[in-house]
Design an enzyme around this catalytic site. Sequence first.
Site, PDB file in Angstrom:
ATOM      1  N   TYR A 111     -15.105   8.742 -11.709  1.00 52.39           N
ATOM      2  CA  TYR A 111     -14.585   7.420 -11.611  1.00 52.39           C
ATOM      3  C   TYR A 111     -15.042   6.677 -12.276  1.00 52.39           C
ATOM      4  CZ  TYR A 111     -14.888   3.977  -7.390  1.00 52.39           C
ATOM      5  OH  TYR A 111     -14.953   2.651  -6.947  1.00 52.39           O
ATOM      6  N   ASP A 133       1.016  -1.324  -0.141  1.00 48.94           N
ATOM      7  CA  ASP A 133       0.203   0.149   0.336  1.00 48.94           C
ATOM      8  C   ASP A 133       0.660   1.088   0.200  1.00 48.94           C
ATOM      9  OD1 ASP A 133      -2.399   1.791   0.740  1.00 48.94           O
ATOM     10  OD2 ASP A 133      -2.862   0.203   1.366  1.00 48.94           O
TER      11      ASP A 133
HETATM   12  N1  LIG Z   1     -16.152   0.424  -0.803  1.00 46.85           N
HETATM   13  C1  LIG Z   1     -16.576   0.265  -2.320  1.00 46.85           C
HETATM   14  O1  LIG Z   1     -18.873   0.293  -2.363  1.00 46.85           O
HETATM   15  C2  LIG Z   1     -16.410  -0.274  -3.483  1.00 46.85           C
HETATM   16  C3  LIG Z   1     -17.455  -0.613  -4.439  1.00 46.85           C
HETATM   17  C4  LIG Z   1     -16.909  -0.353  -6.123  1.00 46.85           C
HETATM   18  C5  LIG Z   1     -15.536  -0.524  -5.949  1.00 46.85           C
HETATM   19  N2  LIG Z   1     -14.352  -0.423  -5.234  1.00 46.85           N
HETATM   20  C6  LIG Z   1     -13.090  -0.229  -5.441  1.00 46.85           C
HETATM   21  O2  LIG Z   1     -12.819  -1.460  -4.181  1.00 46.85           O
HETATM   22  C7  LIG Z   1     -11.209  -0.743  -4.374  1.00 46.85           C
HETATM   23  C8  LIG Z   1     -10.354  -0.566  -2.938  1.00 46.85           C
HETATM   24  O3  LIG Z   1     -11.999   0.736  -1.957  1.00 46.85           O
HETATM   25  P1  LIG Z   1     -11.884  -0.216  -0.321  1.00 46.85           P
HETATM   26  O4  LIG Z   1     -13.495   0.452  -0.974  1.00 46.85           O
HETATM   27  O5  LIG Z   1     -11.641  -1.138  -0.079  1.00 46.85           O
HETATM   28  O6  LIG Z   1     -11.384   1.504  -0.236  1.00 46.85           O
HETATM   29  P2  LIG Z   1      -9.736   1.527   0.859  1.00 46.85           P
HETATM   30  O7  LIG Z   1      -9.881   3.576   0.418  1.00 46.85           O
HETATM   31  O8  LIG Z   1     -10.463   1.205   2.131  1.00 46.85           O
HETATM   32  O9  LIG Z   1      -9.417   1.140   0.184  1.00 46.85           O
HETATM   33  C9  LIG Z   1      -8.246   1.776  -0.728  1.00 46.85           C
HETATM   34  C10 LIG Z   1      -7.003   1.161  -0.376  1.00 46.85           C
HETATM   35  O10 LIG Z   1      -6.373   1.781  -1.756  1.00 46.85           O
HETATM   36  C11 LIG Z   1      -5.318   2.506  -1.386  1.00 46.85           C
HETATM   37  N3  LIG Z   1      -4.683   3.101  -2.550  1.00 46.85           N
HETATM   38  C12 LIG Z   1      -5.178   4.736  -2.828  1.00 46.85           C
HETATM   39  N4  LIG Z   1      -4.028   5.051  -3.943  1.00 46.85           N
HETATM   40  C13 LIG Z   1      -3.400   4.316  -3.832  1.00 46.85           C
HETATM   41  C14 LIG Z   1      -1.650   5.056  -4.950  1.00 46.85           C
HETATM   42  N5  LIG Z   1      -1.560   4.877  -5.755  1.00 46.85           N
HETATM   43  N6  LIG Z   1      -1.162   3.257  -4.700  1.00 46.85           N
HETATM   44  C15 LIG Z   1      -1.055   2.133  -3.675  1.00 46.85           C
HETATM   45  N7  LIG Z   1      -2.406   2.423  -3.314  1.00 46.85           N
HETATM   46  C16 LIG Z   1      -3.522   2.394  -3.384  1.00 46.85           C
HETATM   47  C17 LIG Z   1      -5.291   3.165  -0.327  1.00 46.85           C
HETATM   48  O11 LIG Z   1      -3.847   3.608   0.950  1.00 46.85           O
HETATM   49  C18 LIG Z   1      -6.522   2.276   0.880  1.00 46.85           C
HETATM   50  O12 LIG Z   1      -5.480   1.633   1.684  1.00 46.85           O
HETATM   51  C19 LIG Z   1     -11.235   0.185  -5.328  1.00 46.85           C
HETATM   52  O13 LIG Z   1     -10.864   0.455  -6.072  1.00 46.85           O
HETATM   53  C20 LIG Z   1     -12.270   0.709  -4.895  1.00 46.85           C
HETATM   54  O14 LIG Z   1     -12.871   2.133  -6.436  1.00 46.85           O
HETATM   55  C21 LIG Z   1     -14.764   0.327  -3.502  1.00 46.85           C
END
Ligand SMILES: NC(=O)c1ccc[n+]([C@@H]2O[C@H](COP(=O)([O-])OP(=O)(O)OC[C@H]3O[C@@H](n4cnc5c(N)ncnc54)[C@H](O)[C@@H]3O)[C@@H](O)[C@H]2O)c1
Length: 245
Positions: free
Chosen positions: A136, A32
């Site tokens: 997004y 991360d």
């Molecule tokens: N939570 C939801 O409802 C949801 C729905 C659809 C898709 N997603 C996708 O799932 C994935 C995970 O999301 P989440 O909800 O667990 O979010 P989260 O914010 O809990 O986790 C995202 C992680 O990505 C890391 N990150 C951000 N920028 C980064 C970079 N430049 N390099 C390396 N790491 C980086 C952050 O530090 C964080 O630990 C994302 O791609 C998000 O778009 C989430």
Amino acid sequence: MQTTIVIGGASGIGAATVGVLAAPGHRVIAADLPGAGAEAEVDVTDEASVAALVERVAAEHAGDGGLTGVVNCAGVSTLSRVVDHDVSEWRRVVDVCLTGAFVVLKHAGRHVADGGSLVSLTSLNARQPGTGLSAYCAAKAGLVALTEVAALELAPRRVRVNAVAPGLVVTPLTQPAMDIPGIREGYLENTPLGRSGEPEEIAAAIRFLLSDDAAWITGETLDINGGAHLQRYPDLAGLIDKAFG
Ligand SMILES: NC(=O)c1ccc[n+]([C@@H]2O[C@H](COP(=O)([O-])OP(=O)(O)OC[C@H]3O[C@@H](n4cnc5c(N)ncnc54)[C@H](O)[C@@H]3O)[C@@H](O)[C@H]2O)c1
């Protein structure tokens, strides 16, 4: 031995994936941003850091099955209508969610072992537009197409390239929106199964796509959203305007 890197592994769906994958015979490396608390540091907007991570893990385990999987959970979002959207904010989201995903597939594709599996995180928003979510939605839709192209190109080495597309999962990414009146209700009305998802439910699908049970699946984006793709996305920007005037 399976060896999988989970990028974005310090939080939310990525952290759940690290937990769900870890098992005897499966080595899992959480990566991360610096300071996020994962065992390895990486920034998907910095190609050199992605290349270094993937090369190092593949080399370290070359005698023990090599690098067999990479899961990319890095993601950020923003909320602004198209006509008001700051271009630098647009670029920030596209840089992490689309260009970052490309950089991960580029270097993972070079170093993953033959027969390996790569999984990206797209979103319900790849197919369902949401007001205020242009950057997004565009990035995640682009990632669906990128997944298909990479699947074609890596198939000769039997490397499979897939994506999962979650609906609402409450994580640090989405939690701030949950306190705005109407938003949680708007999501639940859009979800036939009537609830948000758990990070572990997304992680279980990722584990399946990494496994030999999915050996004939490539170029696929798997919807995991309680049926929300069958209905309409809530009017996020409208609900926020209503809450804050
Ligand atoms: N939570 C939801 O409802 C949801 C729905 C659809 C898709 N997603 C996708 O799932 C994935 C995970 O999301 P989440 O909800 O667990 O979010 P989260 O914010 O809990 O986790 C995202 C992680 O990505 C890391 N990150 C951000 N920028 C980064 C970079 N430049 N390099 C390396 N790491 C980086 C952050 O530090 C964080 O630990 C994302 O791609 C998000 O778009 C989430």
